[in-house]
Design a protein around this motif. Structure first.
Motif, PDB file in Angstrom:
ATOM      1  N   THR A  18       0.829  -1.210   0.000  1.00 24.29           N
ATOM      2  CA  THR A  18       0.000   0.000   0.000  1.00 24.29           C
ATOM      3  C   THR A  18       0.861   1.255   0.000  1.00 24.29           C
ATOM      4  O   THR A  18       0.476   2.277  -0.571  1.00 24.29           O
ATOM      5  N   TRP A  19       2.027   1.197   0.655  1.00 23.03           N
ATOM      6  CA  TRP A  19       2.934   2.348   0.633  1.00 23.03           C
ATOM      7  C   TRP A  19       3.411   2.594  -0.793  1.00 23.03           C
ATOM      8  O   TRP A  19       3.431   3.738  -1.261  1.00 23.03           O
ATOM      9  N   ARG A  20       3.829   1.514  -1.444  1.00 21.93           N
ATOM     10  CA  ARG A  20       4.372   1.660  -2.799  1.00 21.93           C
ATOM     11  C   ARG A  20       3.301   2.137  -3.769  1.00 21.93           C
ATOM     12  O   ARG A  20       3.559   2.989  -4.630  1.00 21.93           O
ATOM     13  N   TYR A  21       2.099   1.591  -3.646  1.00 22.74           N
ATOM     14  CA  TYR A  21       1.021   2.016  -4.530  1.00 22.74           C
ATOM     15  C   TYR A  21       0.637   3.472  -4.252  1.00 22.74           C
ATOM     16  O   TYR A  21       0.466   4.276  -5.181  1.00 22.74           O
ATOM     17  N   GLY A  22       0.506   3.819  -2.963  1.00 25.35           N
ATOM     18  CA  GLY A  22       0.167   5.199  -2.616  1.00 25.35           C
ATOM     19  C   GLY A  22       1.230   6.175  -3.085  1.00 25.35           C
ATOM     20  O   GLY A  22       0.918   7.258  -3.604  1.00 25.35           O
ATOM     21  N   GLY A  23       2.510   5.789  -2.931  1.00 25.83           N
ATOM     22  CA  GLY A  23       3.590   6.642  -3.392  1.00 25.83           C
ATOM     23  C   GLY A  23       3.612   6.789  -4.898  1.00 25.83           C
ATOM     24  O   GLY A  23       3.881   7.881  -5.430  1.00 25.83           O
ATOM     25  N   ASN A  24       3.300   5.696  -5.602  1.00 26.06           N
ATOM     26  CA  ASN A  24       3.255   5.744  -7.056  1.00 26.06           C
ATOM     27  C   ASN A  24       2.161   6.692  -7.542  1.00 26.06           C
ATOM     28  O   ASN A  24       2.366   7.497  -8.462  1.00 26.06           O
ATOM     29  N   THR A  36       6.386  20.305  -8.427  1.00 26.70           N
ATOM     30  CA  THR A  36       7.683  19.739  -8.090  1.00 26.70           C
ATOM     31  C   THR A  36       7.680  19.171  -6.679  1.00 26.70           C
ATOM     32  O   THR A  36       6.810  19.498  -5.856  1.00 26.70           O
ATOM     33  N   ARG A  37       8.685  18.331  -6.402  1.00 24.44           N
ATOM     34  CA  ARG A  37       8.822  17.802  -5.042  1.00 24.44           C
ATOM     35  C   ARG A  37       9.100  18.937  -4.062  1.00 24.44           C
ATOM     36  O   ARG A  37       8.642  18.906  -2.913  1.00 24.44           O
ATOM     37  N   GLU A  38       9.849  19.910  -4.509  1.00 22.38           N
ATOM     38  CA  GLU A  38      10.143  21.055  -3.653  1.00 22.38           C
ATOM     39  C   GLU A  38       8.870  21.809  -3.292  1.00 22.38           C
ATOM     40  O   GLU A  38       8.677  22.205  -2.126  1.00 22.38           O
ATOM     41  N   GLU A  39       7.983  21.977  -4.249  1.00 21.16           N
ATOM     42  CA  GLU A  39       6.720  22.691  -3.996  1.00 21.16           C
ATOM     43  C   GLU A  39       5.822  21.897  -3.062  1.00 21.16           C
ATOM     44  O   GLU A  39       5.232  22.451  -2.124  1.00 21.16           O
ATOM     45  N   LEU A  40       5.722  20.596  -3.313  1.00 22.42           N
ATOM     46  CA  LEU A  40       4.888  19.761  -2.445  1.00 22.42           C
ATOM     47  C   LEU A  40       5.482  19.700  -1.039  1.00 22.42           C
ATOM     48  O   LEU A  40       4.751  19.773  -0.037  1.00 22.42           O
ATOM     49  N   GLY A  41       6.812  19.594  -0.965  1.00 17.47           N
ATOM     50  CA  GLY A  41       7.470  19.551   0.338  1.00 17.47           C
ATOM     51  C   GLY A  41       7.272  20.824   1.129  1.00 17.47           C
ATOM     52  O   GLY A  41       6.983  20.792   2.324  1.00 17.47           O
ATOM     53  N   ALA A  42       7.403  21.975   0.453  1.00 18.50           N
ATOM     54  CA  ALA A  42       7.221  23.256   1.144  1.00 18.50           C
ATOM     55  C   ALA A  42       5.791  23.416   1.636  1.00 18.50           C
ATOM     56  O   ALA A  42       5.552  23.916   2.745  1.00 18.50           O
ATOM     57  N   ALA A  43       4.823  22.974   0.847  1.00 15.91           N
ATOM     58  CA  ALA A  43       3.416  23.126   1.220  1.00 15.91           C
ATOM     59  C   ALA A  43       3.009  22.192   2.351  1.00 15.91           C
ATOM     60  O   ALA A  43       2.105  22.505   3.133  1.00 15.91           O
ATOM     61  N   SER A  44       3.691  21.047   2.444  1.00 16.97           N
ATOM     62  CA  SER A  44       3.318  20.057   3.463  1.00 16.97           C
ATOM     63  C   SER A  44       4.308  19.990   4.617  1.00 16.97           C
ATOM     64  O   SER A  44       4.159  19.174   5.530  1.00 16.97           O
ATOM     65  N   LYS A  52      10.359  12.255  -1.917  1.00 14.14           N
ATOM     66  CA  LYS A  52      10.889  11.228  -2.818  1.00 14.14           C
ATOM     67  C   LYS A  52      10.787   9.846  -2.173  1.00 14.14           C
ATOM     68  O   LYS A  52      10.383   8.873  -2.826  1.00 14.14           O
ATOM     69  N   ALA A  53      11.149   9.740  -0.902  1.00 10.78           N
ATOM     70  CA  ALA A  53      11.083   8.455  -0.196  1.00 10.78           C
ATOM     71  C   ALA A  53       9.645   7.945  -0.130  1.00 10.78           C
ATOM     72  O   ALA A  53       9.390   6.740  -0.245  1.00 10.78           O
ATOM     73  N   MET A  54       8.685   8.857   0.069  1.00  9.60           N
ATOM     74  CA  MET A  54       7.276   8.458   0.085  1.00  9.60           C
ATOM     75  C   MET A  54       6.842   7.965  -1.295  1.00  9.60           C
ATOM     76  O   MET A  54       6.129   6.960  -1.410  1.00  9.60           O
ATOM     77  N   GLU A  55       7.257   8.655  -2.329  1.00  8.72           N
ATOM     78  CA  GLU A  55       6.875   8.262  -3.683  1.00  8.72           C
ATOM     79  C   GLU A  55       7.474   6.913  -4.073  1.00  8.72           C
ATOM     80  O   GLU A  55       6.893   6.164  -4.851  1.00  8.72           O
ATOM     81  N   GLN A  56       8.622   6.600  -3.513  1.00  5.66           N
ATOM     82  CA  GLN A  56       9.273   5.324  -3.808  1.00  5.66           C
ATOM     83  C   GLN A  56       8.773   4.191  -2.916  1.00  5.66           C
ATOM     84  O   GLN A  56       9.167   3.034  -3.101  1.00  5.66           O
ATOM     85  N   GLY A  57       7.908   4.496  -1.958  1.00  6.23           N
ATOM     86  CA  GLY A  57       7.385   3.465  -1.068  1.00  6.23           C
ATOM     87  C   GLY A  57       8.301   3.108   0.072  1.00  6.23           C
ATOM     88  O   GLY A  57       8.037   2.169   0.824  1.00  6.23           O
ATOM     89  N   VAL A  58       9.400   3.853   0.237  1.00  6.76           N
ATOM     90  CA  VAL A  58      10.323   3.594   1.337  1.00  6.76           C
ATOM     91  C   VAL A  58       9.758   4.112   2.655  1.00  6.76           C
ATOM     92  O   VAL A  58       9.958   3.518   3.709  1.00  6.76           O
ATOM     93  N   ARG A  59       9.042   5.240   2.585  1.00  7.68           N
ATOM     94  CA  ARG A  59       8.366   5.787   3.748  1.00  7.68           C
ATOM     95  C   ARG A  59       6.867   5.831   3.493  1.00  7.68           C
ATOM     96  O   ARG A  59       6.422   5.913   2.353  1.00  7.68           O
ATOM     97  N   MET A  60       6.100   5.783   4.557  1.00  6.91           N
ATOM     98  CA  MET A  60       4.649   5.812   4.427  1.00  6.91           C
ATOM     99  C   MET A  60       4.188   7.208   4.030  1.00  6.91           C
ATOM    100  O   MET A  60       4.535   8.196   4.684  1.00  6.91           O
ATOM    101  N   PRO A  61       3.407   7.342   2.942  1.00 11.15           N
ATOM    102  CA  PRO A  61       2.813   8.647   2.611  1.00 11.15           C
ATOM    103  C   PRO A  61       1.879   9.081   3.741  1.00 11.15           C
ATOM    104  O   PRO A  61       0.939   8.362   4.067  1.00 11.15           O
TER     105      PRO A  61
END
Length: 274
Positions: A18-24, A36-44, A52-61
């Motif tokens: 589910t992490w990998r699918y959610g990140g994808n 961009t990742r920078e924009e999403l990161g700044a907003a959140s 990036k780690a969330m998108e790759q499924g390494v960390r839970m979104p």
């Protein structure tokens, strides 16, 4: 389950699907919306590397990232809806097959060299142990795993009763993690009629007792499994030859260990010294 060894390497990602699918999906919507990742990161309030780690499924979104991304990417609730499915797993990936079989156990034998077995841990002991993990866990992950471990201990009183046999090498009891509360908890558990607790003193240690911890279990369908755990690799298997070798080894250890009464006396004495 087929009689084939199942090995888990702790260096592999092992993240839930589910992490990998959610990140994808997070990456797909972000890319489609030209965010961009920078924009999403700044907003959140996360770094781009964390996104990036969330998108790759390494960390839970996280829920915050999913909600912010849903708004930024105009996903109309499709990303936010993932919050109901993307959850942190209570146990590491390499332990999940074992936990599933443990829930169906008829008997369980355990030998430990260094740590109090999870089924016998107090909440405080479990929290100290998990709070000092490497790589470190965040506070939410620690609390979730401690709660899962406490819930897992319901197996000790499940009806029909499961037969338990625990052997602890003396070094386990001398650990700085073990306080008086933990020692008293061991005393109380040892009084249950479905739990046998033995201590293997230093002066009775035999070579096979120094080869590492193990667990043997038999399910209600009379399938037999063996778990041997190391720092890098764990093996959980139903291979009859492996199970037989572990059974012989644990039987030898139980034979030279103190009996249940002597073990209870030793634990009581050590508890009084704390």
């Amino acid at each position: 389950m087929a009689a084939v060894p199942v090995q888990y390497n702790s260096s592999s990602p092992g993240s839930p699907g589910t992490w990998r699918y959610g990140g994808n999906q997070l990456k797909r919507w972000r890319t489609k919306a030209n965010v961009t990742r920078e924009e999403l990161g700044a907003a959140s309030n996360y770094s781009p590397d964390t996104i990036k780690a969330m998108e790759q499924g390494v960390r839970m979104p996280t829920a915050r990232v999913l909600d912010v991304a849903d708004e930024l990417c105009h996903a109309e609730g499709l990303l936010s809806a993932a919050k109901d499915y993307v959850r942190r797993e209570p146990f590491p990936a390499r332990a999940q097959d074992f936990m599933q079989c443990e829930r169906d156990a008829l008997t369980l034998w355990s030998y430990e060299l260094a740590l109090i077995p999870g089924l016998l841990q107090t909440e405080a002991y479990a929290r100290r142990l998990m709070g000092d993990s490497l790589p470190p866990l965040d506070e939410d992950a620690v609390e979730e795993r401690v709660a899962a471990r406490m819930e897992r201990q319901q197996l000790l009183a499940r009806k029909p009763l499961v037969g338990f046999s625990f052997v602890l090498y003396e070094a386990v009891l001398h650990s700085p993690l073990v306080d008086k509360e933990q020692m008293v908890h061991l005393q109380e558990l040892a009084q249950r009629n479905n739990i046998t607790l033995q201590v293997l003193p230093y002066n009775r240690a035999i070579p096979v007792a120094l080869a590492g911890p193990m667990v043997l279990l038999e399910t209600r369908d009379h399938e037999r499994f063996a778990l041997s755990d190391g720092q890098a690799v764990s093996q959980f298997t139903a291979d009859a030859q492996v199970v037989s070798k572990h059974t012989e080894r644990l039987s030898m250890i139980r034979t030279v260990a103190l009996g249940p009464v002597e073990s209870a006396d030793l634990i009581e004495q050590m508890a009084s010294d704390l």
